[in-house]
Design a protein around this motif. Sequence first.
Motif: not given
Length: 775
Positions: A109, A168, A170-172, A175, A177
């Motif tokens: 992250l 998902r 991490l993608a949130r 971005d 992700g």
Amino acid sequence: MTHLPPPAEELRILDAELYQLDARRAQLLARRAWLVSRSQPVRQWGPTPVAPGPDASAPSVQNVLLLLGGALLTLAATAFTLVSWGELGIAGRALVLGGVTVAALAAPLPLLRRGLRSTAETVAGLGLALTVLDAYALYEVALGSLDGTGYAAAASAVLAAAWAAYGRALARWADPGLRLPVPAAVLVAQLCLPLAAVAVDAGAYGVTVALLLTAGLDTVLALRVSASAVRAVAVVGGYGVGGWGVLAAGWLSWTAPGPSAAARAAALLFLAAAIALGAAWRAPGVAVGNAVAAGLLVTAALAGVPHAVLPDAWTVPVHLACGIALLVAVRVDRVPRGVRTGLAWASGAVQAVAVLWALPVVLVASVGPAARLTEVWSGTPGDAREAVTGVLPWPTDAALAPVVLAVVARVVWRAVRAPEWRPRALAASLVLAWAAVLITPATLRLPYLAALLTWSLLTVALLALRRTVPMALALLTSLPLALLALATEPATLGVLAFLTALCASAARRPAPAAATVGYATALACATGASVGWQPPYVALLVLLVPSAAALWAPRVEGPVRVTVEVAGAAAALLALGLAVTDPPVLALVLALTGVIAAATAVRADRRPVGCAAAALFVLAAWVRLAAWEVGTPEAYTLPVTVPALLVGVLRRRRDPGAASWTAYGPGLAATLVPSLLAVWGDAHWLRPLLLGAAALLVTLVGARHRLQAPLLLGGAALLLTVLHELAPYLVQVAGALPRWVPPALAGVLLLALGATYERRIADVRRWREALGKLN
């Protein structure tokens, strides 16, 4: 008071200023590049050192380092879990693994937020690998009593869900992700259902269901997701796992012991077909291939239960019927074009396999009658199958082969309507129908005469169409028909007569014309054998065929004429071969063949055949003389010399400029040379006398008409003959003289020649000029 412009106006001003700044920056960069190019280093003595350039880009080096680092960390964690695990207590183990795993999963992250995407991917991969080790460690410490396969299935499901949720999340939060977690989750999810089926001991059917369901889920995922990496993993998993499922279902269907097991296997095949058909319907890019697979699976599913119930002879026909049923969907307009094309190809593949299955039967029926060549007139076979199985055995479970070929012929004739493919379809349909009729008598074990009648009618029907393909098939049918008729004498004579007349009716093309001559020759041989003649006398009967061919050839044109003449010549050679064991008959056959050749040479376009006619006449005379045991060489040479001299005279009349060596040389040499050889080995006086007289006559004729060839050949023969006759006296004279006389005479001769050298040269020149004036 400060005036603020409206937002739209202010935005326009900002854009303009930014554009000016970008233009100025581009200008400054261009100036800098020019200055760098103009700058030269200070020249030094010696060569200028060249700095080596990099052979790997920075991103490549970065990726390699990250990959190696992640691999080493993963190996270290694995070694720790497997080797050093027992040295720590429960708390230490939980603390170490949990802390490292949480740290590895949390590290991507902040790395993503700092723009270190590649490093984040590597650390995330390490974290995912650590979760697998955590699952293994948990099983070893606390859950070792559970079934290993069931635990692996549950662990793969938990890991797949956790990895997908992690990706998902991490993608949130950052971005766009990471690319690794979700595809890895899809990959590990492939193990869930198959392992669960094995764990609960679901059997072969249950494991196959698990494989197919996994492939179905992969297909749905591949059709719904937009991420390329996830779609790629789903596609590979769907085809890979689905392929194993299809193989398992097909094996279960083929080896099903009864209708119940076959029905369950058919349900599995239908499930696989539904998955493939769904992919074909929703993905036009792969519609044809998936539709082909779906069509083949539906065919196997539909034929599975009948295959388990019916005898083996029905296996191919049932599959063929199911494959043809696929063409119903091809006519439905609502079905996508790619799906219809794939189903049509699947149906064609099933029909092609059915035709290949029937080909051995066609081969036996068409090649088998060749065995009758070694069993001519051995008797009527028991039935048609016995008549054709002399060389190759009859294939098993082939009772419905004619039906299969006829059905495929009908389908091809009706289904293919495209103008560019229609002629080929009609030809293929005709060939398949011909094969079906050809093998029907042997398949049904019809009587021998019924087989002859069937093949005869087939030949007539094909020749009646008067086209290239049917005509070729008619000739292909006539050959095994003729061979099959060799079983009995009446059948042989009747079939050969029938084929001769039938091919003659269609002899406007080269192939039927050649077949007419060939079957007429075979009929002549069979007729001679039927009346009990020996082969030399059968040759006289065979000569009727080249005689008829010589009369027939002028009445046709082009390639047919050449074909008839070549076939007639082949029949004449066969006659010569038959008569070679009987010299008197061989002489007669040679003479008759010469007559046929001479009659052919009468035509203006076949004048060169006259040479062959002359050669045949000469050979006939020689064979006749040999049969009479005549040893005099003149008896063999004079029949050659006299016609050759007559031909030479005729040629000189038509062409007065022709050389005498060409016109008379071969004919004179044909007799003079063998006679001279005979004279030198003959102690009697008659041959030398006759040869000398003939040579003198030839010499005088050559001198009278000023012809070089008769003059020189006759003179040389006369001189050699005289020397042969005077040789004994010369030997006696030489023996009576003293030993010194021959050398003295030789010396005198040499002195005389040397004294008159120029005179002799002049005489030679005059003789050469005189001979040159002769023709």
